[in-house]
Design a protein around this motif. Structure first.
Motif, short mmCIF file in Angstrom:
data_model
loop_
_atom_site.label_atom_id
_atom_site.label_comp_id
_atom_site.label_asym_id
_atom_site.label_seq_id
_atom_site.Cartn_x
_atom_site.Cartn_y
_atom_site.Cartn_z
N ARG A 215 0.83 -1.20 0.00
CA ARG A 215 0.00 0.00 0.00
C ARG A 215 0.87 1.25 0.00
O ARG A 215 0.55 2.23 -0.68
N HIS A 216 1.94 1.23 0.77
CA HIS A 216 2.83 2.40 0.81
C HIS A 216 3.37 2.71 -0.58
O HIS A 216 3.39 3.87 -1.01
N PHE A 217 3.84 1.69 -1.26
CA PHE A 217 4.37 1.91 -2.61
C PHE A 217 3.26 2.12 -3.63
O PHE A 217 3.46 2.78 -4.64
N GLY A 218 2.09 1.50 -3.38
CA GLY A 218 1.02 1.51 -4.38
C GLY A 218 1.15 0.38 -5.39
O GLY A 218 0.65 0.49 -6.51
N PHE A 297 -10.21 5.85 -10.32
CA PHE A 297 -9.69 7.07 -9.68
C PHE A 297 -10.77 8.14 -9.65
O PHE A 297 -11.64 8.20 -10.53
N ASP A 298 -10.68 9.00 -8.64
CA ASP A 298 -11.67 10.07 -8.47
C ASP A 298 -11.49 11.19 -9.49
O ASP A 298 -12.45 11.84 -9.88
N LYS A 344 -7.42 8.54 -15.97
CA LYS A 344 -8.76 9.01 -16.28
C LYS A 344 -9.59 9.02 -15.00
O LYS A 344 -9.36 8.21 -14.10
N LYS A 345 -10.57 9.88 -14.94
CA LYS A 345 -11.56 9.78 -13.86
C LYS A 345 -12.40 8.53 -14.15
O LYS A 345 -12.80 8.29 -15.28
N GLY A 346 -12.62 7.72 -13.14
CA GLY A 346 -13.38 6.49 -13.33
C GLY A 346 -12.47 5.30 -13.56
O GLY A 346 -11.36 5.25 -13.02
N LYS A 347 -12.94 4.37 -14.38
CA LYS A 347 -12.20 3.11 -14.54
C LYS A 347 -10.98 3.27 -15.47
O LYS A 347 -11.07 3.90 -16.52
N ASN A 348 -9.86 2.70 -15.05
CA ASN A 348 -8.64 2.64 -15.86
C ASN A 348 -8.21 1.17 -15.91
O ASN A 348 -8.53 0.39 -15.01
N LEU A 382 -3.29 5.86 -4.97
CA LEU A 382 -4.07 4.66 -4.69
C LEU A 382 -5.45 4.76 -5.33
O LEU A 382 -6.10 5.82 -5.26
N ALA A 383 -5.87 3.67 -5.93
CA ALA A 383 -7.19 3.63 -6.54
C ALA A 383 -8.26 3.69 -5.46
O ALA A 383 -8.05 3.20 -4.34
N LYS A 384 -9.40 4.30 -5.78
CA LYS A 384 -10.46 4.39 -4.77
C LYS A 384 -11.05 3.02 -4.47
O LYS A 384 -11.63 2.81 -3.40
#
Lengths: 402, 403
Positions: A215-218, A297-298, A344-348, A382-384
């Motif tokens: 999580r720290h690195f992503g 992503f938001d 992109k906002k939304g799904k990637n 981080l992804a939502k």
């Protein structure tokens, strides 16, 4: 041994630069602001394959002969400049500053400090500004560092983290484990360089703390994977297999051996996010595999896709091929490659192709990659819809077959 | 008027003559790219008293120093992930720093742990200094340290890198700076304009990791650049990159060949000597091959009619350059990453622990006649010029001379 030893003078490269000269002498008449801007423009016009070099050389000379009035415009020119242009500017600035100090003049600390303290400025330029201040007033510079723990410049942040690590280590040595843990955790929150993160995480674990490094690195931890497709004679790298034509997670395709294969889940518990295709498929040779994941992503924003890999690989982000590299088993590390992308906002979506070659030496078994998305400072984005990091399975003792 | 003329003449002589009256060492393995320099008189009784000066360096490097007039040029890399690139010029007489330039690496700095980003040796045409790093950052300076041009060959060609690190040293041949950037993914060689750094030519090279350096041969008045790889050696014209000949019997990817006029001695199936004098497109003629003379990491050295090879076990072999016949062998104190260099009847080599050995090579048997322990890792090749040996260790640049 003869008596003269430059080593004695060589406390640091910077100090030596100042004490022992910089190879140039200033013009009797320093450059005008118009000449400075013209020179900056010439350097900013440089490009790939040597474009603009012929004009940039004389421009560098003009800048390097300028007085301190050029410091601010050169620092400002770092903003938005190409990596090469920043190096041209850095070099000219260092010559100007060394000349000023050599001639006993004070540096315009306020001007340099203004550039340093504005976190919107170029991270590399700000590190250079800090070094110039440290050169002139090391005590003040040292006092600035602790405030840079969350600085957008990873080069400045690193020093602040290092200071905190030292304080935590001192506490640990004094058996103040709770206090040490607290400082290590604060250091980890700010650390972006892998060597520092590994050191801090090691100490935290030693002190009984849990650390969620993926999580720290992503690092991406939840994948769909499919293999093996062919890579005989390393031809799989250029071959276009089904996952490159469509992403259909329910589809079945013929494998290298003609068997039917489909996508399967792979959840990673490795603390450094190792996407290891040997786990689900075994240590195969001359094969190609794919891994796919999605994230939400938001907001839309620029980002960096960072990869470590020692196999040949191709990577697509939102269906677009970002980079391809056919080097096998020459080594890997976290963030080995940094690739600019736009979220992109939304799904990637992210698809990676990993090719394993024919080599049989023990150091060619790996068929793996480490993949994350972060900003330019290395801070994970981080992804939502990011899932919790899978827990590592406890090792089970295998029964030997009799 | 006569006085004025005399003063003018004197000034001309002063301005045009070499201030140090010594031959320059302008590139990896010296002026001929074979480790030998004529007319130097380096110290042969090596001891701690031989240390004329040393200068501390802020980072590691495998790159050899080069000597251009009064300048000793050396590179190194420092900082996290070796991302700070340094180019230094020291006064060869005193060791005083003349200038120092530093840059941020723009290419990848990942290397295997033994090598480092400052692995390729700099080169010079006597007027400029060219410094290349494993990150593919390439800089050109005047001898006074003025930055004249730069290239980022990784930004230009994003797949041209080796995750183990690159090490090929550029050379100046004719009017071109020759760079050989060879790896598994995007290999090329290019001839760059000395004044501007732009490509005058660029040719694709075998896609395979390769750490050898280009070598210049002289065939009559023509200079030919030999580009070595696992496939063999390609001879090209430095002006255009046009192929002149091709030796296709394979070659090593770590030790480079050594040139003597139009003959090339290649680490290939042991050691193979070829004659390359014809410019008619004919492939080179093989003179001899000796399978037992197998260079390790060190490249071969040519001294007159003798050739010297150090194998992976640290055994120095002296052979007849015309026939390949072995003349004598001598076990040295290895291991070696750097290559031997020579002037007169003495050979100099530093092992990885920093032990410098002077070998007397003029007699019927070789003999180590003196040693110096620098007590620091040395992975590079020394340079010889005037009365001195210049060598760099992990943390210092050293000048060794007679006390």
């Amino acid at each position: 041994m003869k008596s003269f030893q430059p080593t004695l003078f060589f406390v640091s490269s910077w100090l030596a630069l100042l004490l022992l000269g910089n190879g140039t002498t200033p013009h009797a008449g320093a450059a005008t602001s118009t000449e400075i801007q013209k020179s900056i423009n010439a350097i900013n016009a440089t490009g790939l394959e040597g474009k603009g070099n012929t004009q940039a050389g004389p421009a560098w000379k003009t800048l390097s002969k300028a007085d301190t009035s050029a410091i601010s415009p050169i620092l400002q020119a770092m903003n938005g400049a190409s990596p090469m242009a920043r190096n041209w500017f850095r070099s000219a600035l260092e010559v100007i500053v060394s000349q000023e100090i050599k001639s006993g003049k004070p540096l315009p600390i306020n001007i340099i400090g203004d550039f340093l303290l504005n976190t919107n400025n170029s991270p590399q330029g700000r590190r250079l500004a800090y070094d110039l201040i440290a050169l002139s007033d090391p005590d003040t510079a040292a006092k600035l560092i602790p405030g840079m723990l969350n600085d957008p410049s990873p080069q400045l942040r690193r020093d602040a983290v290092q200071g905190l690590i030292k304080e935590a280590t001192d506490l640990q040595s004094a058996k103040k484990d709770a206090a040490a843990s607290l400082l290590y955790r604060q250091a980890l929150n700010s650390a972006r360089d892998t060597d520092q993160i590994k050191k801090i995480a090691g100490q935290l674990k030693q002190l009984g703390n849990e650390v969620d490094l993926p999580r720290h690195f992503g690092f991406f931890t939840h994948w769909k994977v499919i293999a093996p497709f062919d890579n005989t004679n390393r031809e799989g790298f250029d071959a276009v297999f089904a996952p490159e034509k469509e992403i259909n997670l329910q589809a079945k395709y013929p494998s290298k051996e003609g068997k039917e294969i489909g996508w399967q889940d792979l959840a990673l518990s490795d603390e450094y996010g190792m996407l290891d295709l040997n786990q689900p498929f075994g240590p195969l040779k001359e094969v190609t595999g794919y891994a796919y994941t999605e994230m939400e992503f938001d907001t839309a924003r620029p980002a960096e896709l960072r990869i470590g890999c020692k196999n040949a690989w191709k990577i697509w982000f939102n269906g677009q091929l970002i980079f391809a590299r056919d080097e096998y088993h020459r080594g890997m590390k976290i963030d080995q490659y940094s690739l600019p992308i736009q979220l992109k906002k939304g799904k990637n979506s992210l698809l990676i192709k990993l090719c394993q070659n024919e080599q049989t030496q023990s150091w060619t078994v790996e068929w793996q990659a480490q993949i994350r998305i972060c900003d330019a400072s290395g801070t994970a984005i981080l992804a939502k819809d990011r899932q919790p990091t899978p827990k590592a399975k406890k090792a089970t003792r295998r029964k030997l077959k009799k | 008027m006569k006085t004025l003329f005399a003063l003018s003449s004197l000034l001309t002589i002063l301005l045009t003559s070499s201030p140090s009256a010594q031959a320059d060492w302008l590139q990896f393995r010296g002026p001929n790219g074979n480790g030998y320099i004529d007319g130097a008189n380096p110290p042969t009784a090596l001891s701690q008293d031989s240390i004329a000066w040393s200068a501390e360096l802020p980072g590691r490097g495998l790159a050899s120093p080069i000597i251009v007039g009064d300048n000793v040029i050396v590179t190194c890399a420092s900082g996290p992930e070796q991302r700070q690139l340094h180019i230094y010029s020291f006064d060869q007489k005193t060791g005083v720093l003349r200038w120092h330039r530093q840059f941020w690496a723009t290419g990848r700095t990942m290397t295997q742990s033994k090598t480092c980003v400052a692995a390729p040796s700099p080169a010079s045409d006597g007027k400029h200094v060219y410094a290349l790093f494993s990150s593919n950052d390439l800089y050109c300076f005047s001898l006074d340290g003025d930055l004249l041009w730069m290239r980022s060959l990784t930004l230009d060609y994003p797949n041209a890198s080796n995750s183990l690190g690159l090490a090929s040293s550029p050379i100046v041949a004719g009017e071109r700076l020759i760079v050989q950037i060879e790896n598994d993914s995007d290999s090329f060689a290019a001839g760059l304009n000395l004044e501007s750094g732009v490509n005058e030519w660029k040719i694709a090279r075998p896609k395979a990791a390769n750490w050898t350096s280009p070598v210049a041969l002289k065939a009559g008045n023509q200079v030919i650049v030999a580009l070595q790889s696992s496939k063999g050696v390609l001879g090209v014209l430095p002006a255009t990159g046009s192929e002149i000949w091709n030796f296709t019997k394979g070659a090593a990817t770590i030790p480079s060949g050594a040139a003597a006029g139009d003959q090339l001695y290649i680490p290939s199936n042991g050691l193979t000597a070829i004659q390359t004098s014809k410019l008619t497109g004919e492939d080179p003629k093989k003179l001899w091959n000796e399978g037992q003379q197998r260079p390790g990491t060190a490249s071969p050295l040519i001294v007159g009619d003798k050739i010297f090879v150090i194998n992976g076990a640290g055994v120095l072999t002296c052979a007849n350059r015309n026939s390949g016949e072995r003349l004598w062998r001598l076990r040295l104190k290895g291991p070696f990453s750097g290559s031997p260099v020579s002037s007169g009847n003495n050979l100099f080599i530093f092992n990885e622990q920093g032990l410098g050995q002077c070998v007397e090579i003029g007699a019927s048997e070789g003999k180590v006649i003196s040693e110096i322990d620098l007590k620091e890792t040395v992975l590079g090749t020394a340079a010889l010029s005037g009365q001195a040996i210049y060598v760099r260790s992990d943390g210092h640049l050293w000048k060794l001379a007679n006390p």
